[in-house]
Write an enzyme that holds these catalytic residues in place. Structure first.
Site, PDB file in Angstrom:
ATOM      1  N   SER A 127       0.800  -1.228   0.000  1.00 29.32           N
ATOM      2  CA  SER A 127       0.000   0.000   0.000  1.00 29.32           C
ATOM      3  C   SER A 127       0.833   1.279   0.000  1.00 29.32           C
ATOM      4  CB  SER A 127      -0.955   0.016   1.200  1.00 29.32           C
ATOM      5  OG  SER A 127      -0.238   0.136   2.417  1.00 29.32           O
ATOM      6  N   LYS A 164       0.246   4.631   7.029  1.00 27.64           N
ATOM      7  CA  LYS A 164      -0.378   5.426   5.972  1.00 27.64           C
ATOM      8  C   LYS A 164       0.039   6.891   6.117  1.00 27.64           C
ATOM      9  CE  LYS A 164      -3.042   2.164   4.154  1.00 27.64           C
ATOM     10  NZ  LYS A 164      -2.342   1.044   4.825  1.00 27.64           N
TER      11      LYS A 164
END
Length: 203
Positions: A127, A164
């Site tokens: 990701s 993230k």
């Protein structure tokens, strides 16, 4: 480099030898007991050695004196830290409790720096590949509870950890991946436990 007095050199040598023998530095009280002087006198010597660039110390933190210039070695010593490696998160358990750890990794500068607290985690998935963060990388995380927009953070969501990029929006938090194949995570509240400091990659 400013010259130090004979007594300052004795204090410096004691801190250095004590740190080498014990793998941690002495306290101000232990230095005072060794030389038979008051804590105030030791603090004066430490302040002078700091001002002259021979040692560093984190204020209000015990055993944080670090020798930068050892008169006997003539070169700076690298800071070394034993950093906990976080695995999966056990429900309801504090992040760095024993149940959540996969062991420890020993790191030196520039991956860790004195005065800061770190943990490490192994990157899983793809990701964050567009930020240069690959599966299998060891992410070195500075332990903090808040972040600025755009920083890469470790967040805890439903007893899972995610790496993230962090953004505040009008009425929500956005945790943005760095891969167009992955969707952003939106939430009203999130627990930030750290920000990315460094990456360690092995081949």
């Amino acid at each position: 480099m400013k010259e130090i007095t004979a007594r300052q050199k004795e204090v410096l040598n004691f801190i250095s030898s004590y740190s080498t023998a014990n793998s941690y530095p002495p306290t101000v009280r232990e230095i005072g007991e060794h030389f038979g002087v008051s804590i105030r006198a030791v603090q004066d010597h430490i302040a002078a050695l700091q001002k002259k660039g021979y040692i560093s110390q984190v204020q209000k933190k015990s055993r944080s004196i670090r020798v930068l210039i050892d008169e006997n070695r003539k070169e700076p010593e690298l800071y070394v830290s034993k950093v906990p490696l976080v695995g999966s998160i056990a429900a309801g358990k504090p992040l760095l409790c024993e149940e959540n750890l996969d062991g420890y990794v020993t790191l030196t500068e520039p991956f860790v720096r004195p005065g800061k607290t770190y943990f490490a985690l192994r990157v899983r998935g793809q990701s964050m590949i567009n930020a240069g963060i690959l599966e299998g990388d060891l992410a070195i995380i500075e332990q903090v509870s808040d972040a600025s927009d755009g920083q890469i953070v470790v967040a805890v969501l439903n007893d899972a950890i995610t790496l993230k990029r962090f953004f505040r929006e009008d009425s929500r938090i956005r945790l943005q991946p760095e891969n167009p194949s992955y969707q952003a995570i939106y939430c009203q509240d999130v627990r930030i436990v750290g920000v990315l400091s460094n990456l360690v990659r092995t081949y």
